[in-house]
Design an enzyme around this catalytic site. Structure first.
Site, PDB file in Angstrom:
ATOM      1  N   ASP A  82       0.849  -1.194   0.000  1.00  0.00           N
ATOM      2  CA  ASP A  82       0.000   0.000   0.000  1.00  0.00           C
ATOM      3  C   ASP A  82       0.890   1.251   0.000  1.00  0.00           C
ATOM      4  O   ASP A  82       1.798   1.380   0.836  1.00  0.00           O
ATOM      5  CB  ASP A  82      -0.861  -0.053   1.275  1.00  0.00           C
ATOM      6  CG  ASP A  82      -1.971   0.977   1.291  1.00  0.00           C
ATOM      7  OD1 ASP A  82      -2.420   1.389   0.210  1.00  0.00           O
ATOM      8  OD2 ASP A  82      -2.412   1.339   2.407  1.00  0.00           O
ATOM      9  N   LYS A 184     -12.984  12.986   7.357  1.00  0.00           N
ATOM     10  CA  LYS A 184     -12.970  13.069   5.889  1.00  0.00           C
ATOM     11  C   LYS A 184     -13.700  14.281   5.335  1.00  0.00           C
ATOM     12  O   LYS A 184     -13.377  14.761   4.261  1.00  0.00           O
ATOM     13  CB  LYS A 184     -13.571  11.793   5.306  1.00  0.00           C
ATOM     14  CG  LYS A 184     -12.781  10.543   5.713  1.00  0.00           C
ATOM     15  CD  LYS A 184     -13.249   9.340   4.949  1.00  0.00           C
ATOM     16  CE  LYS A 184     -12.701   8.052   5.509  1.00  0.00           C
ATOM     17  NZ  LYS A 184     -11.246   7.927   5.349  1.00  0.00           N
TER      18      LYS A 184
HETATM   19  P1  13P Z   1      -9.072   4.806   5.442  1.00  0.00           P
HETATM   20  O1  13P Z   1      -8.198   5.663   6.290  1.00  0.00           O
HETATM   21  O2  13P Z   1     -10.317   5.522   5.040  1.00  0.00           O
HETATM   22  O3  13P Z   1      -9.383   3.497   6.076  1.00  0.00           O
HETATM   23  O4  13P Z   1      -8.269   4.500   4.073  1.00  0.00           O
HETATM   24  C1  13P Z   1      -7.272   3.521   4.040  1.00  0.00           C
HETATM   25  C2  13P Z   1      -6.459   3.561   2.791  1.00  0.00           C
HETATM   26  O5  13P Z   1      -6.779   4.214   1.818  1.00  0.00           O
HETATM   27  C3  13P Z   1      -5.236   2.740   2.771  1.00  0.00           C
HETATM   28  O6  13P Z   1      -4.510   2.918   1.600  1.00  0.00           O
HETATM   29  O1  G3H Z   2      -3.296   4.875   3.726  1.00  0.00           O
HETATM   30  C1  G3H Z   2      -2.727   4.602   4.755  1.00  0.00           C
HETATM   31  C2  G3H Z   2      -3.083   3.404   5.539  1.00  0.00           C
HETATM   32  O2  G3H Z   2      -4.164   3.670   6.394  1.00  0.00           O
HETATM   33  C3  G3H Z   2      -1.881   2.893   6.268  1.00  0.00           C
HETATM   34  O3  G3H Z   2      -1.588   3.720   7.343  1.00  0.00           O
HETATM   35  O4  G3H Z   2       0.800   4.314   7.034  1.00  0.00           O
HETATM   36  O5  G3H Z   2      -0.279   4.370   9.307  1.00  0.00           O
HETATM   37  O6  G3H Z   2       0.215   2.192   8.186  1.00  0.00           O
HETATM   38  P1  G3H Z   2      -0.103   3.643   8.006  1.00  0.00           P
HETATM   39 ZN    ZN Z   3      -4.594   4.879   0.804  1.00  0.00          ZN
END
Ligand code: 13P
Ligand code: G3H
Ligand code: ZN
Length: 309
Positions: A82, A184
């Protein structure tokens, strides 16, 4: 049962009115809660790991946990990076055995984002790994910002079409009004569905990704606060908006904040109600159960993905 890419799951989701949940994982209880939910709901599943998660749990642990989950549940699971911020972290994850990586070049100018994404696509595809990229900037909740100023950061449909064509990326994260975390929107929630429809119309074969898609259910925020938390004014994306988005090419929906809230609410409750308890299993177990219920709710009621395996 194996680590799989998103190719097959996205191909099916693209022609249906459901999306696949991509849930962030940081430890064993979170992995178990999510995979148990996906198994009960018979849904395809993406587990995603951020740079922060890699740092917290250390890469080998998360990889082994996901391999264990596959063995334990018999599910096919996509393991995804991610928000990879540069080529190096994407390469590391490809080399480690991830089946999908995100290169997030959204903070760079268009041409730089294209060049960076192309470099990752070339390496990942040569190793059988799929790539998600991002174009447009996710909105943040800022004071004194007009709707027009907020929309200026949204994904430009023509640029999206050119970006996909020139990079050969497998899926595209777009900005239409969501943002990360628990705060948000100030005032009425707003997603730019017209923009989403135009983007989907221009690149109908490209699976689209919605980041920042936690709905931040009031019940869980209230529960955290009831047991001593201080999370005032949190506001997520209404569930019906996520459901609606799955009709216009959104195939992957990213959820992290809702899992954090669900787990924390339960751990807080347990510790307040059982002040003399100090066995971590006693509070992490209910935390894991809370993740499972939340993920089942998402898959069934928000993503419409139950029984889609
Ligand atoms: P949220 O913070 O809305 O759960 O989004 C998570 C996200 O986009 C991780 O990449
Ligand atoms: O988009 C971000 C995700 O919620 C991951 O969050 O970078 O704190 O692990 P993090
Ligand atoms: Zn994200």
């Amino acid at each position: 049962m194996a680590l799989v890419t998103t190719k097959e799951m996205f191909a099916k989701a693209l022609v249906s009115d459901y999306a696949i949940g991509a849930f962030n994982v940081n430890n064993m209880e979170i992995v178990q809660g999510i995979v148990d939910a996906a198994k009960i709901e018979q849904s395809p599943l993406i587990l995603q790991v951020s740079a922060g998660a890699r740092k917290y749990a250390r890469p080998a642990y998360l990889l082994k946990l996901v391999e264990a989950a596959i063995e334990d549940t018999g599910l096919d699971i996509c393991l995804h990076l991610d928000h990879g911020e540069d080529f190096e972290i994407c390469k590391k994850c490809v080399d480690d055995g991830f089946t999908s990586v995100m290169i997030d070049g959204s903070k760079h100018p268009f041409e730089e984002n294209i060049a960076l994404t192309k470099e990752v696509v070339e390496y990942a595809h040569a190793h059988g790994v799929v790539v998600e990229a991002e174009l447009g900037k996710l909105a943040g909740v800022e004071d004194n910002i007009s709707v027009d100023e907020r929309s200026a950061k949204f994904t430009d449909p023509d640029e999206a079409a050119e970006f996909v064509e020139r990079t050969g990326v497998d899926s595209l994260a777009i900005a239409i009004g969501t943002s990360h975390g628990a705060y948000k929107f100030k005032g009425e929630p707003y997603l730019d569905f017209e923009r989403l429809k135009v983007i989907h119309g221009l690149i109908p074969q490209t699976p689209l990704v919605l980041h920042g898609a936690s709905t931040v259910l009031k019940e869980f925020v209230d529960r955290c606060n009831e047991y001593g938390g201080q999370i005032p004014g949190a506001q997520g994306v209404p569930e019906e908006m996520i459901r609606e988005a799955t009709k216009y090419g959104i195939c992957k929906v990213n959820i992290d904040t809702d899992l954090r809230l669900a787990m924390t609410a339960e751990v807080r409750r347990f510790l307040i109600e059982n002040p003399s308890e100090f066995d971590p299993r006693k509070y992490l177990g209910p935390g894991r159960d809370a993740i499972q219920s939340m993920v089942q709710h998402k898959i069934r009621n928000v993503l419409n993905a139950s029984n889609t395996l």
